[in-house]
Design a protein around this motif. Sequence first.
Motif, short mmCIF file in Angstrom:
data_model
loop_
_atom_site.label_atom_id
_atom_site.label_comp_id
_atom_site.label_asym_id
_atom_site.label_seq_id
_atom_site.Cartn_x
_atom_site.Cartn_y
_atom_site.Cartn_z
N LEU A 115 13.30 18.49 -65.13
CA LEU A 115 13.09 17.07 -65.44
C LEU A 115 12.49 16.87 -66.82
O LEU A 115 12.28 15.73 -67.24
CB LEU A 115 12.19 16.44 -64.38
CG LEU A 115 12.75 16.38 -62.96
CD1 LEU A 115 11.71 15.84 -61.99
CD2 LEU A 115 14.02 15.55 -62.91
N GLN A 138 7.55 9.68 -63.99
CA GLN A 138 8.28 10.94 -63.78
C GLN A 138 7.52 11.86 -62.83
O GLN A 138 8.11 12.47 -61.92
CB GLN A 138 8.47 11.67 -65.11
CG GLN A 138 9.66 11.24 -65.93
CD GLN A 138 9.83 12.19 -67.11
OE1 GLN A 138 8.99 12.24 -68.00
NE2 GLN A 138 10.90 12.94 -67.10
N LEU A 185 8.57 13.08 -59.13
CA LEU A 185 8.66 14.51 -58.83
C LEU A 185 7.89 14.86 -57.56
O LEU A 185 8.41 15.55 -56.67
CB LEU A 185 8.10 15.32 -60.01
CG LEU A 185 7.81 16.80 -59.74
CD1 LEU A 185 9.10 17.58 -59.64
CD2 LEU A 185 6.90 17.38 -60.84
N GLY A 198 16.07 11.16 -62.75
CA GLY A 198 15.90 12.34 -61.92
C GLY A 198 17.13 12.67 -61.10
O GLY A 198 17.55 13.84 -61.01
N ILE A 236 19.81 14.29 -63.24
CA ILE A 236 19.52 15.66 -63.64
C ILE A 236 19.69 16.64 -62.47
O ILE A 236 20.27 17.72 -62.62
CB ILE A 236 18.09 15.76 -64.20
CG1 ILE A 236 18.00 15.03 -65.53
CG2 ILE A 236 17.65 17.22 -64.36
CD1 ILE A 236 16.58 14.83 -66.04
N LEU A 237 19.21 16.24 -61.30
CA LEU A 237 19.17 17.17 -60.17
C LEU A 237 20.48 17.12 -59.39
O LEU A 237 20.55 16.66 -58.25
CB LEU A 237 17.97 16.86 -59.29
CG LEU A 237 16.61 17.10 -59.96
CD1 LEU A 237 15.48 16.72 -59.03
CD2 LEU A 237 16.47 18.56 -60.40
#
Length: 266
Positions: free
Chosen positions: A65, A127, A131, A202, A205-206
């Motif tokens: 991240l 962020q 997370l 997020g 990205i994941l």
Amino acid sequence: MNINDSPIRTVNVTRYVTPLREGGSLPAIAEADDDFLYVLKFRGAGQGPKALIAELIGGLVARALGLKLPEIVFACLDSAFGRTEADEEIQDLLKASVGLNLALHYLEGSITFDPAVYTINGALASQIVWLDCLLTNVDRTARNTNMLMWGRELWLIDHGASLYFHHTWHNWKEHAARPFVQVKDHVLLPQADQIESADIAGRAILTEERIRHIVAQVPDEWLLADTLEAGDANARREVYIQFLLLRVASSAIFVKEAQHARETLI
């Protein structure tokens, strides 16, 4: 996104420097054969290898991240290491931790993040809150922030309390789709005013490819360390993958919970 990150290095522990007596896990500052100092997390402590699995997966997700955390390495502990240690508790810990452990590069001169002293911008705070909601990390509170200030930047440490579903393995699909009610105690929640934006970034990205790449780096021996639980390494690895995939897909649930908790604070 390029997922060909540098492989995790493996070092050999050469010297036990000093314990860091935090809770019951007894991490320690240790020196390795590359002459660097590390904060060593022992497989024989506390929750055992499961804490190391959570530490590794959580750290690699944070890095994906774009968040800052010390370099993670695998740390080998020889059976002869620690025989001369005078403290019996530490000697027992070292004996129980022979083999592959986890360590983070020691940030010399760093100081514990104090929310009364430092103000974190909303984007970064969001962020980190996102997370920790994703990972179900219960250990980022005002009492124990698990963040450091180093080089005038914020660094994350200690994700060992994440992914707590794996301490029972039961109903993991239900756990993956639950809100994270403990977010109300998150030290950065008051500053996290951009959680929806953090969620969009997020989730982008994941991807499944990224998650599989992260979980693939968990050593088989950690996955199979608990002899009381049946299963093979690949099957257990797949549970972590599917948990994270479902968690990302269900992120609206924990985002809503975080926003509601924040509204009660401001």
